[in-house]
Motif scaffolding. Structure first.
Motif, mmCIF file in Angstrom:
data_model
loop_
_atom_site.group_PDB
_atom_site.id
_atom_site.type_symbol
_atom_site.label_atom_id
_atom_site.label_comp_id
_atom_site.label_asym_id
_atom_site.label_seq_id
_atom_site.Cartn_x
_atom_site.Cartn_y
_atom_site.Cartn_z
ATOM 1 N N UNK A 8 1.152 -1.282 0.096
ATOM 2 C CA UNK A 8 -0.718 0.185 -0.401
ATOM 3 C C UNK A 8 0.909 1.242 -0.127
ATOM 4 N N UNK A 9 -0.027 2.303 -0.740
ATOM 5 C CA UNK A 9 0.785 3.734 -0.584
ATOM 6 C C UNK A 9 1.144 4.440 0.642
ATOM 7 N N UNK A 10 0.942 4.101 1.823
ATOM 8 C CA UNK A 10 0.646 3.521 3.096
ATOM 9 C C UNK A 10 0.732 2.912 4.003
ATOM 10 N N UNK A 11 0.964 2.725 5.255
ATOM 11 C CA UNK A 11 1.321 1.530 6.286
ATOM 12 C C UNK A 11 -0.198 1.893 7.096
ATOM 13 N N UNK A 12 -0.511 0.611 6.895
ATOM 14 C CA UNK A 12 -1.928 0.778 7.858
ATOM 15 C C UNK A 12 -1.788 0.647 9.318
ATOM 16 N N UNK A 13 -2.642 1.789 10.169
ATOM 17 C CA UNK A 13 -2.109 1.452 11.540
ATOM 18 C C UNK A 13 -2.843 0.236 12.519
ATOM 19 N N UNK A 14 -3.797 -0.467 11.753
ATOM 20 C CA UNK A 14 -4.013 -1.715 11.666
ATOM 21 C C UNK A 14 -4.242 -2.570 10.765
ATOM 22 N N UNK A 15 -3.712 -3.868 10.905
ATOM 23 C CA UNK A 15 -4.374 -5.115 9.393
ATOM 24 C C UNK A 15 -5.896 -5.824 10.532
ATOM 25 N N UNK A 16 -6.530 -6.048 9.889
ATOM 26 C CA UNK A 16 -7.719 -6.936 10.179
ATOM 27 C C UNK A 16 -8.071 -7.593 9.278
#
Length: 143
Positions: A8-16
């Motif tokens: 992804x273009x940015x890193x997610x805070x949470x992966x669910x």
């Protein structure tokens, strides 16, 4: 989870991730609760709270990758997708199997939701999980 953690273009805070992964979830927490495997106590608490407020109930599973990762050892592959000992926290192991596919550089939070039990009633889908996610995100009407 691999794509979400490295493409992804940015890193997610949470992966669910949410799946009807194992019958072991029914043994662990029953038909009315999903089993959740959360990397942090904070996220685990948020998930339980979201479940209580949304009606999509969930209950924490054992989070112990250091104790359970040996269940996936294989003589012929990097890892196998079934456990050696079905009596050794099988539902947690399944969540850790998915978690093992996160990119090594991903350092943020992760939660696995095994919803095998509450996903259907009398062979009809319940829609379980939609309200849980909305509650976790504190969407209007679900907080």
């Amino acid at each position: 989870v691999s794509h979400a953690s490295n493409s992804l273009d940015s890193t997610p805070d949470i992966i669910y991730d949410q799946a009807t992964l194992t019958g072991a979830q029914l043994v662990a927490v029953g038909k009315k609760h999903a089993g959740i495997l959360a990397k942090s106590k904070e996220l685990e608490d948020r998930m339980v709270e979201a479940g209580l407020s949304s009606g999509d109930l969930c209950f924490p599973l054992l989070y112990a990758p250091e104790l359970l990762k040996s269940e996936f050892k294989s003589q012929v592959a990097d890892m196998k997708n079934s456990v050696k000992d079905r009596g050794n926290a099988q539902c947690s192991c399944a969540g850790h199997f998915i978690e093992s596919h996160l990119d090594e550089s991903y350092q943020n939070d992760y939660v696995h939701c095994d919803m095998a039990g509450p996903q259907d009633r009398n062979e009809r889908a319940t829609g379980y999980g939609v309200a849980l996610i909305l509650g976790l995100l504190k969407a209007p009407g679900f907080c």
